[in-house]
Scaffold this active site. Structure first.
Site, PDB file in Angstrom:
ATOM      1  N   ASN A  12       0.869  -1.175   0.000  1.00  0.00           N
ATOM      2  CA  ASN A  12       0.000   0.000   0.000  1.00  0.00           C
ATOM      3  C   ASN A  12       0.906   1.227   0.000  1.00  0.00           C
ATOM      4  O   ASN A  12       1.481   1.576   1.025  1.00  0.00           O
ATOM      5  CB  ASN A  12      -0.890  -0.032   1.256  1.00  0.00           C
ATOM      6  N   LYS A  14       0.116   4.226  -0.270  1.00  0.00           N
ATOM      7  CA  LYS A  14      -0.546   5.397   0.336  1.00  0.00           C
ATOM      8  C   LYS A  14      -0.333   6.631  -0.559  1.00  0.00           C
ATOM      9  O   LYS A  14      -0.298   6.487  -1.780  1.00  0.00           O
ATOM     10  CB  LYS A  14      -0.067   5.598   1.769  1.00  0.00           C
ATOM     11  N   HIS A  97      -9.464   0.964   4.968  1.00  0.00           N
ATOM     12  CA  HIS A  97      -8.206   1.173   5.686  1.00  0.00           C
ATOM     13  C   HIS A  97      -8.467   2.111   6.864  1.00  0.00           C
ATOM     14  O   HIS A  97      -9.309   3.004   6.772  1.00  0.00           O
ATOM     15  CB  HIS A  97      -7.162   1.777   4.733  1.00  0.00           C
ATOM     16  N   GLU A  99      -6.956   4.568   7.880  1.00  0.00           N
ATOM     17  CA  GLU A  99      -6.785   5.991   7.537  1.00  0.00           C
ATOM     18  C   GLU A  99      -8.032   6.531   6.835  1.00  0.00           C
ATOM     19  O   GLU A  99      -8.369   7.703   6.979  1.00  0.00           O
ATOM     20  CB  GLU A  99      -5.514   6.166   6.684  1.00  0.00           C
ATOM     21  N   GLU A 167      -5.058  -4.913  10.556  1.00  0.00           N
ATOM     22  CA  GLU A 167      -4.053  -3.878  10.766  1.00  0.00           C
ATOM     23  C   GLU A 167      -4.331  -3.158  12.083  1.00  0.00           C
ATOM     24  O   GLU A 167      -5.176  -2.243  12.119  1.00  0.00           O
ATOM     25  CB  GLU A 167      -4.090  -2.863   9.623  1.00  0.00           C
ATOM     26  N   GLY A 173       2.760   2.389  10.769  1.00  0.00           N
ATOM     27  CA  GLY A 173       3.707   3.488  10.609  1.00  0.00           C
ATOM     28  C   GLY A 173       4.434   3.871  11.891  1.00  0.00           C
ATOM     29  O   GLY A 173       5.070   4.917  11.965  1.00  0.00           O
ATOM     30  N   SER A 213       3.729  -2.077  10.302  1.00  0.00           N
ATOM     31  CA  SER A 213       5.184  -2.133  10.500  1.00  0.00           C
ATOM     32  C   SER A 213       5.774  -3.506  10.180  1.00  0.00           C
ATOM     33  O   SER A 213       6.689  -3.971  10.848  1.00  0.00           O
ATOM     34  CB  SER A 213       5.569  -1.697  11.919  1.00  0.00           C
TER      35      SER A 213
HETATM   36  P1  13P Z   1       3.204   0.396   7.644  1.00  0.00           P
HETATM   37  O1  13P Z   1       3.747  -0.869   7.056  1.00  0.00           O
HETATM   38  O2  13P Z   1       3.912   1.630   7.168  1.00  0.00           O
HETATM   39  O3  13P Z   1       3.102   0.323   9.139  1.00  0.00           O
HETATM   40  O4  13P Z   1       1.697   0.565   7.104  1.00  0.00           O
HETATM   41  C1  13P Z   1       0.832  -0.490   7.190  1.00  0.00           C
HETATM   42  C2  13P Z   1      -0.397  -0.155   6.441  1.00  0.00           C
HETATM   43  O5  13P Z   1      -1.153   0.723   6.839  1.00  0.00           O
HETATM   44  C3  13P Z   1      -0.645  -0.862   5.173  1.00  0.00           C
HETATM   45  O6  13P Z   1      -1.928  -0.634   4.708  1.00  0.00           O
END
Ligand code: 13P
Length: 252
Positions: A12, A14, A97, A99, A167, A173, A213
């Site tokens: 992803n 983003k 997601h 976010e 997740e 992150g 992560s």
């Molecule tokens: P990270 O791997 O940067 O923690 O992000 C995970 C994520 O949100 C994938 O959709």
């Protein structure tokens, strides 16, 4: 991982990558996509979908979007539809997601409507669930996950058109990963909820990915868990060597 479910490693990206960097990254990943023992997928920002598809569309690398609307077309400024995503060469779309849930107020019902629309367009919906740190600290993790699973997954989903991503919000992150045991506990719970909502066969065949992560250094231990069938990778998917190292950890 189970022998019966083919693992998925999805990146992803983003809101990252301009055209030149994005195409270079896609090309580097695509060059190895036929060599790994999993379904390898990248989900670039919408602006790059067409050009990435033109560059790597003939390879084994799968292409996905990061969101879609639940309608096919119409007066929805700023949105893109499942048909448009399909037209851009995608086979997957990430939905729900954290976010999107946090910054765009998406509810389980929204996610379910989007997933239904995506599946009708023959896209694989990667449906995300996960608890916040406060919910985990309050001991509510399993309740939150159960609600999200029941509310977000269309009842006529199949194991071919659906992938679940667990997740934990506190691990995204942050560099703080769920331990393999913590992740496995939730994945096992998700599979149980899938069985009660959509039946044993669906639960046994549906891939459940871990995200938060995941890096080359922790991927093998996470992927070794019985109910973890791959990863949804954020930060580490922006580096082709790291992303491919995670994909290669699948068979270790
Ligand atoms: P990270 O791997 O940067 O923690 O992000 C995970 C994520 O949100 C994938 O959709």
């Amino acid at each position: 991982m189970s022998q019966s479910r083919r693992p998925v490693i999805a990146g992803n990206w983003k809101m990252n990558c301009l055209r030149a960097d994005g195409l270079a990254l896609a090309e580097a990943v695509a060059a190895q996509a036929g060599q790994v023992d999993c379904d390898l997928v990248i989900c670039p920002p919408a602006t790059l979908l067409h050009s990435v598809h033109e560059l790597v569309g003939e390879t084994a690398l799968g292409l996905g979007a990061q969101d879609c609307h639940y309608k096919d077309s119409g007066a929805f400024t700023g949105n893109i539809s499942p048909t448009m995503i399909k037209d851009a060469g995608c086979s997957y779309v990430i939905l729900g997601h954290s976010e999107r849930r946090e910054y765009h107020g998406e509810t389980d019902a929204d996610v379910q409507a989007k997933a239904k629309a995506a599946q009708q367009e023959d896209l694989v919906a990667i449906i995300c669930v996960g608890e916040t740190e406060a919910q985990r600290d309050a001991g509510d993790t399993m309740t939150v996950i159960s609600e999200q699973i029941k509310g977000s997954i269309p009842t006529d989903s199949t194991s071919e058109n659906t992938v679940i991503a667990y997740e934990p919000v506190w691990a995204i992150g942050t560099g703080r990963t769920a331990s393999p045991e913590e992740a496995q506990e939730v994945h096992q719970h998700i599979r149980k909820e899938l069985a009660s909502a959509l039946g044993e066969d669906f639960a046994a065949a549906t891939r459940i990915l871990y995200g938060g992560s995941m890096k080359p250094g922790n991927a093998s231990d996470l992927l070794a868990q019985a109910d973890i069938d791959g990863g949804l990778i954020g930060g580490a998917s922006l580096n082709s060597a790291d992303f491919l190292a995670i994909a290669n950890a699948v068979s270790k």
